[in-house]
Design an enzyme around this catalytic site. Structure first.
Site, PDB file in Angstrom:
ATOM      1  N   SER A 190      91.029 -43.580   0.496  1.00 56.81           N
ATOM      2  CA  SER A 190      92.380 -43.930   0.947  1.00 56.81           C
ATOM      3  C   SER A 190      92.365 -44.945   2.072  1.00 56.81           C
ATOM      4  CB  SER A 190      93.144 -42.678   1.387  1.00 56.81           C
ATOM      5  OG  SER A 190      92.618 -42.173   2.602  1.00 56.81           O
ATOM      6  N   GLY A 191      91.403 -45.876   2.011  1.00 55.76           N
ATOM      7  CA  GLY A 191      91.501 -47.040   2.879  1.00 55.76           C
ATOM      8  C   GLY A 191      92.572 -47.969   2.329  1.00 55.76           C
ATOM      9  N   GLU A 216      90.745 -38.227  -0.434  1.00 57.62           N
ATOM     10  CA  GLU A 216      90.080 -38.796   0.749  1.00 57.62           C
ATOM     11  C   GLU A 216      89.182 -37.746   1.387  1.00 57.62           C
ATOM     12  OE1 GLU A 216      88.421 -40.588   3.533  1.00 57.62           O
ATOM     13  OE2 GLU A 216      89.848 -41.851   2.409  1.00 57.62           O
ATOM     14  N   ALA A 267      87.533 -46.429  -4.803  1.00 55.88           N
ATOM     15  CA  ALA A 267      87.946 -47.311  -3.710  1.00 55.88           C
ATOM     16  C   ALA A 267      87.382 -46.771  -2.404  1.00 55.88           C
ATOM     17  CB  ALA A 267      89.467 -47.398  -3.649  1.00 55.88           C
ATOM     18  N   GLY A 306      85.385 -48.068  -0.180  1.00 54.95           N
ATOM     19  CA  GLY A 306      84.855 -49.061   0.748  1.00 54.95           C
ATOM     20  C   GLY A 306      83.947 -50.062   0.076  1.00 54.95           C
ATOM     21  N   HIS A 366     118.839 -60.740  17.053  1.00 53.85           N
ATOM     22  CA  HIS A 366     119.533 -59.598  16.447  1.00 53.85           C
ATOM     23  C   HIS A 366     120.403 -60.092  15.297  1.00 53.85           C
ATOM     24  CE1 HIS A 366     121.739 -55.814  16.155  1.00 53.85           C
ATOM     25  NE2 HIS A 366     122.857 -56.537  16.098  1.00 53.85           N
TER      26      HIS A 366
END
Length: 464
Positions: A179-180, A201, A267, A269, A443
């Site tokens: 879960s990177g 993870e 996934a 890394g 704004h």
């Protein structure tokens, strides 16, 4: 035939091609060796095509939530092949742009695989083998997906991000391991495109590098979207069949769960592309799968440098590009060059919600023992966020209470990947909390949330 250069860059990704351009600008005879396509993983298989696909996911989300704005839509069809083709076309155009930049700057591009065979000597193997010499050799070979024990990508049922970027169809179910940023982005993408997603993870929280409050917010948002999230968990006994994958989830409470999914995405890394470069032969030190460097991107071998992912975390394209410039300017003798300060490298995740960070998390800041001022502003009080129907999220800023130094910033919500750079500029210019409080923010904008977070840190919020 042996050709001689001042600078030879191995790898044409965002670190390598930027280093080559800067070297050429400084009057150095420069060449780039690239075995595939200029632009590297980022442009061809990472940053750029994933964002194109995620744009499609955002459109899918918008179409599914039209009614509050007074719209209805019918007959809408989705063709994943067309979305993939769009993402590939974006990459192709940008790769062509890098080729143009090489020609514009008089940089020689050599196609093939490079190997260091001696001091300043590189052999290139390819269609036209040759030997190149250079006073300075910069390694910019990037990284590749890290493998996990017992989970072997096969290009069909078990994916890396390469396969996840070019699906023939959207899987009905997807198990994402890790879960990177990569895992979270693909989990978000495929959920929006209709997959039933499970995210696993091994760390105690999703997005382990993020501030705990951000990670918890993302987890809650994912679970609200029916993405199953398991932390403190691992995956084992992965077995691929003709039309599905079976995996065992080892959960945080010690229980085991059998999961069946159409596809699995690994996934977990990346690791540096250090093999086949001849590093052992000339004595370049490699630690934990990455080339060891100093603050000027120098290896332990004179005349050999490493930048970007191959030199270690954070593995980010913008870090690679900046290192390329620092490395070249330093070796060329440019005055007043500063080494890259890791605390000034922003990190961004382009899921829904987006996440952006700079500097220390709250836990890391508290561990320094410094007195802190921490401010937070929830987007539920932002007029612009409410007006666009995206009021879930917040901005959190962390300052040294004694000096006003910005120690960390953490943002989650719509377009926060575009907001974080303002804080990055402030940090680079050593702006204090008081300086930021005095700045005038337009704004209504999402950026006002940054201002309100700073005011909250100073104990004088105006709209919260």
């Amino acid at each position: 035939m042996t050709e001689k250069y001042d600078v030879l860059v191995v790898g044409g990704g965002p670190g390598g091609y930027v280093a080559a351009i800067r070297a050429a600008q400084l009057g150095l005879r420069t060449a780039v060796v690239e075995r595939d396509r200029l632009g590297g993983i980022c442009l061809n298989w990472g940053c750029i095509p994933t964002k194109a696909l995620l744009h499609g996911a955002d459109v899918a989300h918008t179409l599914a939530n039209l009614r509050p704005l007074g719209f209805t839509a019918s007959g809408v069809e989705f063709d994943v092949a067309q979305l993939v083709a769009f993402s590939r076309s974006v990459s192709d155009r940008l790769a062509g742009g890098v080729e143009y930049l090489m020609r514009k700057n008089g940089i020689d591009v050599v196609n093939g695989s490079a190997r260091l065979v001696g001091k300043g000597v590189v052999e290139v193997v390819g269609e036209h083998p040759r030997t190149l010499r250079a006073d300075h050799v910069i390694l910019a070979t990037g990284a590749r997906p890290r493998s996990l024990p017992g989970v072997v990508p096969d290009g069909d049922r078990v994916w890396t991000y390469f396969e996840a970027l070019v699906p023939a169809e959207v899987p009905k179910s997807l198990l994402v391991i890790g879960s990177g940023a990569i895992g979270v982005e693909f989990a978000s993408l495929y959920n929006d495109l209709g997959s039933e997603v499970t995210l696993v993870e091994v760390a105690p929280q999703v997005m382990p590098a993020e501030d705990a409050a951000v990670a918890e917010h993302v987890r809650k948002k994912f679970e609200k979207r029916d993405i199953r999230v398991h932390t403190g968990a691992s995956v084992s006994e992965v077995a691929a069949a003709a039309d599905h994958v079976t995996a065992t989830l080892n959960l945080a409470d010690g229980a085991a769960e059998r999961l069946v999914a159409e596809r699995v995405l690994v996934a977990a890394g990346v690791e540096g592309n250090v093999t086949g470069l001849g590093l052992e032969g000339i004595g370049v030190k490699v630690e934990r799968g990455f080339v060891r460097t100093d603050q000027w991107c120098r290896t332990n071998v004179f005349g050999v440098y490493a930048i970007g992912d191959v030199a270690g975390a954070p593995c980010l394209a913008h870090k690679a590009s900046h290192e390329g410039v620092v490395c070249v300017e330093r070796l060329a003798g440019v005055e007043h060059v500063k080494p890259l300060d890791p605390s000034r490298i922003p990190g961004c995740t382009y899921a829904r919600p987006q996440v952006a960070r700079l500097g220390l998390t709250e836990a890391q800041a508290r561990a320094t023992g410094r007195p802190l001022h921490i401010g937070r502003f929830d987007l539920q009080a932002s007029g612009k966020a409410m007006a666009i129907g995206e009021a879930d999220g917040f901005v959190k800023t962390i300052f040294d209470a004694a000096t006003g130094e910005l120690l960390g910033a953490h943002l989650v919500g719509p377009d926060v990947t575009e907001l974080v750079q303002g804080l990055g500029i402030a940090h680079s210019l050593e702006a204090t909390a008081d300086d930021l409080a005095e700045a005038v923010f337009a704004h209504p904008t999402l950026s006002e949330a940054v201002h309100e977070s700073v005011l909250a840190a100073l104990g004088r919020p105006l709209n919260a």
